[in-house]
Design a protein around this motif. Structure first.
Motif, PDB file in Angstrom:
ATOM      1  N   SER A  16       0.819  -1.217   0.000  1.00  0.00           N
ATOM      2  CA  SER A  16       0.000   0.000   0.000  1.00  0.00           C
ATOM      3  C   SER A  16       0.850   1.264   0.000  1.00  0.00           C
ATOM      4  O   SER A  16       0.334   2.367  -0.197  1.00  0.00           O
ATOM      5  CB  SER A  16      -0.925   0.016   1.221  1.00  0.00           C
ATOM      6  OG  SER A  16      -0.168   0.098   2.429  1.00  0.00           O
ATOM      7  N   SER A  17       2.152   1.121   0.214  1.00  0.00           N
ATOM      8  CA  SER A  17       3.041   2.286   0.252  1.00  0.00           C
ATOM      9  C   SER A  17       3.670   2.520  -1.119  1.00  0.00           C
ATOM     10  O   SER A  17       3.700   1.629  -1.971  1.00  0.00           O
ATOM     11  CB  SER A  17       4.140   2.095   1.292  1.00  0.00           C
ATOM     12  OG  SER A  17       4.999   1.034   0.913  1.00  0.00           O
ATOM     13  N   HIS A  18       4.197   3.719  -1.321  1.00  0.00           N
ATOM     14  CA  HIS A  18       4.813   4.076  -2.597  1.00  0.00           C
ATOM     15  C   HIS A  18       6.278   3.627  -2.635  1.00  0.00           C
ATOM     16  O   HIS A  18       7.045   3.952  -1.729  1.00  0.00           O
ATOM     17  CB  HIS A  18       4.766   5.586  -2.819  1.00  0.00           C
ATOM     18  CG  HIS A  18       3.383   6.145  -2.933  1.00  0.00           C
ATOM     19  ND1 HIS A  18       2.550   5.848  -3.986  1.00  0.00           N
ATOM     20  CD2 HIS A  18       2.674   6.968  -2.118  1.00  0.00           C
ATOM     21  CE1 HIS A  18       1.404   6.471  -3.828  1.00  0.00           C
ATOM     22  NE2 HIS A  18       1.444   7.151  -2.697  1.00  0.00           N
ATOM     23  N   PRO A  19       6.681   2.895  -3.667  1.00  0.00           N
ATOM     24  CA  PRO A  19       8.105   2.582  -3.823  1.00  0.00           C
ATOM     25  C   PRO A  19       8.839   3.778  -4.418  1.00  0.00           C
ATOM     26  O   PRO A  19       8.244   4.584  -5.139  1.00  0.00           O
ATOM     27  CB  PRO A  19       8.095   1.403  -4.794  1.00  0.00           C
ATOM     28  CG  PRO A  19       6.873   1.635  -5.638  1.00  0.00           C
ATOM     29  CD  PRO A  19       5.852   2.278  -4.714  1.00  0.00           C
ATOM     30  N   TYR A  20      10.121   3.905  -4.113  1.00  0.00           N
ATOM     31  CA  TYR A  20      10.948   4.968  -4.684  1.00  0.00           C
ATOM     32  C   TYR A  20      12.137   4.333  -5.392  1.00  0.00           C
ATOM     33  O   TYR A  20      12.733   3.373  -4.896  1.00  0.00           O
ATOM     34  CB  TYR A  20      11.464   5.913  -3.590  1.00  0.00           C
ATOM     35  CG  TYR A  20      10.410   6.830  -3.026  1.00  0.00           C
ATOM     36  CD1 TYR A  20      10.234   8.120  -3.538  1.00  0.00           C
ATOM     37  CD2 TYR A  20       9.570   6.418  -1.987  1.00  0.00           C
ATOM     38  CE1 TYR A  20       9.258   8.959  -3.029  1.00  0.00           C
ATOM     39  CE2 TYR A  20       8.592   7.260  -1.474  1.00  0.00           C
ATOM     40  CZ  TYR A  20       8.449   8.522  -1.998  1.00  0.00           C
ATOM     41  OH  TYR A  20       7.469   9.355  -1.503  1.00  0.00           O
ATOM     42  N   PHE A  21      12.473   4.876  -6.555  1.00  0.00           N
ATOM     43  CA  PHE A  21      13.631   4.425  -7.307  1.00  0.00           C
ATOM     44  C   PHE A  21      14.572   5.611  -7.491  1.00  0.00           C
ATOM     45  O   PHE A  21      14.124   6.751  -7.672  1.00  0.00           O
ATOM     46  CB  PHE A  21      13.207   3.862  -8.668  1.00  0.00           C
ATOM     47  CG  PHE A  21      12.209   2.744  -8.563  1.00  0.00           C
ATOM     48  CD1 PHE A  21      12.625   1.443  -8.333  1.00  0.00           C
ATOM     49  CD2 PHE A  21      10.848   3.003  -8.670  1.00  0.00           C
ATOM     50  CE1 PHE A  21      11.704   0.413  -8.218  1.00  0.00           C
ATOM     51  CE2 PHE A  21       9.917   1.981  -8.558  1.00  0.00           C
ATOM     52  CZ  PHE A  21      10.347   0.677  -8.323  1.00  0.00           C
ATOM     53  N   PHE A  22      15.860   5.356  -7.450  1.00  0.00           N
ATOM     54  CA  PHE A  22      16.811   6.462  -7.506  1.00  0.00           C
ATOM     55  C   PHE A  22      18.093   6.051  -8.223  1.00  0.00           C
ATOM     56  O   PHE A  22      18.381   4.869  -8.409  1.00  0.00           O
ATOM     57  CB  PHE A  22      17.145   6.946  -6.088  1.00  0.00           C
ATOM     58  CG  PHE A  22      17.805   5.894  -5.217  1.00  0.00           C
ATOM     59  CD1 PHE A  22      19.183   5.781  -5.164  1.00  0.00           C
ATOM     60  CD2 PHE A  22      17.031   5.018  -4.468  1.00  0.00           C
ATOM     61  CE1 PHE A  22      19.792   4.806  -4.385  1.00  0.00           C
ATOM     62  CE2 PHE A  22      17.617   4.037  -3.676  1.00  0.00           C
ATOM     63  CZ  PHE A  22      19.006   3.933  -3.645  1.00  0.00           C
TER      64      PHE A  22
END
Length: 285
Positions: A16-22
């Motif tokens: 349910s949480s947002h993934p982050y890519f960097f």
């Protein structure tokens, strides 16, 4: 990967949480290293999931962090709250932990150390300390993209490109960020891009683009089968500030003087209204 697709709820990841890519530029890892951050719902279930994917992996622990290193250029680390996936972005060959080959093509940095550092990143060193980034996260968008252009330009090698070094000055890209949102709605893909610049560049930009689009130019397009239109409106006199900031105003006037002209003569010849269009496109064109 198949286990993730078949039953993602049993990965321990908080879906349910947002993934982050960097991605971060770092010459120790070729072009740099990149990865992702996800929230965990159950850290133990996440570890069990990793063992299901590769039963032979060895989990190492240090204080509150656990991790698995693959071939020295990819690592998965986690604590009770988040998991970080990190890999070197290069074309280096894979090698084992005990490989001591003296090869200049091997990564000069330690990807596991980089992963550990991310878990203990200070507030001032995190992207969350920058208002353009936090403001972007408050927007209700399907995809958000944020780029620190100051760091991008700092990592461009200008030594072998004198022309680029002359045009790209530190004052241009100081505190320069780009943020973008993309939404998928009603059969459309809508993208909004914003540039955040320092006060000096903003003042020049305002003087250059503080003008409304001349929509009357559209009347001059002789077709109803438009594929795309791009309109630009700028104040020609604002280009003088750009030339001055680039340090080429003197060169421009010197070159034009051979024809008995100055930059003022050229700029006075334009109103600053431009429109480009593509129309009547056919298959094979």
């Amino acid at each position: 990967m198949r286990a993730l697709l078949v039953n993602p709820a049993q990965t321990g990841i908080d879906l349910s949480s947002h993934p982050y890519f960097f991605f971060k530029q770092d010459k120790r890892f070729g072009s740099g290293f990149g990865g992702g951050v996800v929230s965990l719902e159950d850290a133990q279930e996440f570890e069990t999931f990793l063992h299901k994917i590769d039963p032979g992996v060895s989990v190492k622990k240090e204080n509150d962090i656990s991790w698995i290193t693959y071939k020295n250029n990819f690592v998965i680390g986690w604590d009770k709250n988040i998991a970080i996936f990190l890999g070197a972005m290069n074309n280096y060959r894979h090698y084992e932990d005990d490989d001591t080959t003296n090869d200049n093509n091997l990564p000069q940095g330690n990807i596991t150390d980089e992963m550990k550092a991310l878990f203990h990143l200070s507030k001032s060193d995190a992207a969350a300390s920058l208002s353009p980034f936090t403001d972007l996260q408050k927007k209700d968008a399907d995809i958000t993209v944020w780029t620190n252009m100051e760091q991008v330009y700092k990592n461009i090698s200008l030594a072998d490109n004198p022309m680029m070094a002359m045009l790209i000055k530190p004052e241009w890209y100081e505190n320069y960020y780009i943020s973008a949102t993309t939404d998928f709605e009603d059969g459309k893909i809508v993208t909004d891009i914003s540039a955040h610049v320092n006060d000096k560049v903003a003042a020049i930009g305002k003087n250059l683009f503080d003008k409304s689009i001349n929509t009357s130019l559209i009347k001059n397009i002789p077709s109803d089968s438009l594929a795309g239109v791009m309109a630009v409106a700028f104040k020609p006199e604002g280009l003088k500030d750009v030339l001055t900031m680039m340090g080429v105003d003197g060169l421009a006037n010197a070159a034009l003087s051979q024809q008995g002209l100055t930059t003022d003569d050229i700029l006075k010849a334009f109103k600053g209204d431009m429109l480009l269009s593509a129309s009547d496109l056919k298959a094979g064109d």
